[in-house]
Design a protein around this motif. Structure first.
Motif, PDB file in Angstrom:
ATOM      1  N   SER A  31       0.832  -1.212   0.000  1.00 45.62           N
ATOM      2  CA  SER A  31       0.000   0.000   0.000  1.00 45.62           C
ATOM      3  C   SER A  31       0.866   1.261   0.000  1.00 45.62           C
ATOM      4  N   LEU A  32       1.932   1.230   0.772  1.00 46.61           N
ATOM      5  CA  LEU A  32       2.803   2.412   0.871  1.00 46.61           C
ATOM      6  C   LEU A  32       3.535   2.675  -0.442  1.00 46.61           C
ATOM      7  N   ARG A  33       4.016   1.598  -1.053  1.00 44.74           N
ATOM      8  CA  ARG A  33       4.746   1.779  -2.325  1.00 44.74           C
ATOM      9  C   ARG A  33       3.817   2.311  -3.400  1.00 44.74           C
ATOM     10  N   ARG A  34       2.582   1.814  -3.377  1.00 42.10           N
ATOM     11  CA  ARG A  34       1.603   2.275  -4.366  1.00 42.10           C
ATOM     12  C   ARG A  34       1.336   3.769  -4.203  1.00 42.10           C
ATOM     13  N   GLU A  35       1.482   4.262  -2.968  1.00 40.48           N
ATOM     14  CA  GLU A  35       1.264   5.685  -2.702  1.00 40.48           C
ATOM     15  C   GLU A  35       2.542   6.510  -2.899  1.00 40.48           C
ATOM     16  N   GLY A  36       3.588   5.849  -3.399  1.00 40.04           N
ATOM     17  CA  GLY A  36       4.809   6.594  -3.721  1.00 40.04           C
ATOM     18  C   GLY A  36       5.845   6.665  -2.608  1.00 40.04           C
ATOM     19  N   PHE A  37       5.654   5.872  -1.555  1.00 37.61           N
ATOM     20  CA  PHE A  37       6.663   5.841  -0.493  1.00 37.61           C
ATOM     21  C   PHE A  37       7.718   4.785  -0.816  1.00 37.61           C
ATOM     22  N   ASP A  38       8.908   4.962  -0.267  1.00 40.05           N
ATOM     23  CA  ASP A  38       9.903   3.898  -0.286  1.00 40.05           C
ATOM     24  C   ASP A  38       9.763   3.151   1.035  1.00 40.05           C
ATOM     25  N   THR A  39       9.813   1.822   0.977  1.00 37.88           N
ATOM     26  CA  THR A  39       9.606   1.071   2.217  1.00 37.88           C
ATOM     27  C   THR A  39      10.800   0.194   2.553  1.00 37.88           C
ATOM     28  N   TYR A  40      11.020   0.031   3.841  1.00 42.71           N
ATOM     29  CA  TYR A  40      11.984  -0.923   4.386  1.00 42.71           C
ATOM     30  C   TYR A  40      11.203  -1.781   5.361  1.00 42.71           C
ATOM     31  N   LYS A  41      11.581  -3.066   5.425  1.00 40.98           N
ATOM     32  CA  LYS A  41      10.795  -3.968   6.251  1.00 40.98           C
ATOM     33  C   LYS A  41      11.673  -4.674   7.280  1.00 40.98           C
ATOM     34  N   ALA A  42      11.089  -4.927   8.447  1.00 43.58           N
ATOM     35  CA  ALA A  42      11.781  -5.700   9.470  1.00 43.58           C
ATOM     36  C   ALA A  42      10.747  -6.588  10.150  1.00 43.58           C
ATOM     37  N   ALA A  43      11.144  -7.848  10.434  1.00 45.31           N
ATOM     38  CA  ALA A  43      10.221  -8.803  11.042  1.00 45.31           C
ATOM     39  C   ALA A  43      10.471  -8.960  12.537  1.00 45.31           C
ATOM     40  N   SER A  44      11.473  -8.245  13.060  1.00 50.53           N
ATOM     41  CA  SER A  44      11.766  -8.332  14.492  1.00 50.53           C
ATOM     42  C   SER A  44      12.421  -7.037  14.940  1.00 50.53           C
ATOM     43  N   GLY A  45      12.584  -6.904  16.238  1.00 53.02           N
ATOM     44  CA  GLY A  45      13.248  -5.722  16.773  1.00 53.02           C
ATOM     45  C   GLY A  45      14.687  -5.620  16.300  1.00 53.02           C
ATOM     46  N   HIS A  46      15.374  -6.768  16.297  1.00 53.58           N
ATOM     47  CA  HIS A  46      16.780  -6.731  15.880  1.00 53.58           C
ATOM     48  C   HIS A  46      16.935  -6.425  14.398  1.00 53.58           C
ATOM     49  N   GLU A  47      16.013  -6.954  13.599  1.00 58.38           N
ATOM     50  CA  GLU A  47      16.052  -6.603  12.175  1.00 58.38           C
ATOM     51  C   GLU A  47      15.834  -5.102  11.993  1.00 58.38           C
ATOM     52  N   ALA A  48      14.949  -4.550  12.813  1.00 60.29           N
ATOM     53  CA  ALA A  48      14.679  -3.112  12.731  1.00 60.29           C
ATOM     54  C   ALA A  48      15.939  -2.313  13.074  1.00 60.29           C
TER      55      ALA A  48
END
Ligand code: CA
Length: 237
Positions: A31-48
């Motif tokens: 949804s964010l990319r479709r709205e023109g944002f760049d996204t980064y993803k993390a599945a845990s606190g340490h990944e974040a």
């Protein structure tokens, strides 16, 4: 090791999504990319935290319940970090955790959404927070001895003449204008411009300083960016 970072053609807002539920994470990213944002993803606190060593997001969405730490602990760590502590944070809570949301807001989240969150609602909140943080920058329109910067419009005027700068040079000049007559160490500059990117060397700062000086030369301001040998740089007239 590569020393130069590719610069995006235009400014996109970077959003970091911290969510262990893959379906929700992917839906938000989509949804964010479709709205023109760049996204980064993390599945845990340490990944974040890993991501935050490499990117400097404009906003972070954090799920309350993460596998390795609570979203609150992660927010605590972010708020204690001198480089990224100001980043807007939206917390996601499951309905059962609703009672904890007050605690979340007290501990440093700017906003919260209860899951399942509507993507429309999430977009609206994200835009509102980005506008607010940009508004904050705008209210600090920067000026130093004939150099005027409008961060929102991405414009610089020197003696009323427009100056064309790349994104990195723009950020560099902004940092100097925020700290006139102050010595800025290379590491400090690196942290602010690249968000503690471990792949960026000190020399990268020097390269961009040279480019900034070159851009300032036409209006005779290049000598204002002074080198303090072995330490860093200083803007002074
Ligand atoms: Ca979760």
């Amino acid at each position: 090791m590569s020393t130069l970072i590719e610069e995006p053609a235009e400014m996109h807002n970077n959003i970091l999504i911290v969510e262990d539920d893959m379906a929700i994470r992917e839906m938000m990213a989509f949804s964010l990319r479709r709205e023109g944002f760049d996204t980064y993803k993390a599945a845990s606190g340490h990944e974040a935290l890993d991501q935050l060593n490499r990117v400097h997001p404009d906003l972070i969405v954090i799920d309350w319940g993460l596998p390795d730490m609570s979203g609150i602990d992660l927010i605590d760590m972010i708020r204690r970090d001198k480089v990224i502590k100001e980043v807007p944070i939206i917390m996601l809570t499951a309905r059962a955790e609703e009672a904890d949301k007050v605690k979340g807001l007290e501990r440093g989240a700017d906003d919260y959404l209860t899951k399942p969150a509507s993507m429309l609602e999430l977009m609206a909140r994200i835009r509102a927070h980005l506008r607010r943080s940009r508004g904050f920058e705008l209210s600090h329109k920067l000026e130093y001895q004939g150099i005027v910067m409008d961060a929102e419009a991405h414009e610089v005027l020197i003696d009323d003449e427009a100056l064309s700068l790349s994104l990195t040079e723009f950020k560099l000049l902004k940092l100097f204008l925020q700290n006139p007559n102050k010595l800025l160490g290379r590491e400090h500059i690196l942290n602010h411009i690249w968000g503690r990117n471990t792949f960026v060397e000190d020399r990268t700062v020097d390269v961009h300083i040279l480019r900034l000086r070159k851009a300032l030369k036409k209006q005779g301001r290049d000598k204002w960016i002074q080198t303090v040998r072995g330490v860093g740089y200083k803007l002074t007239s």
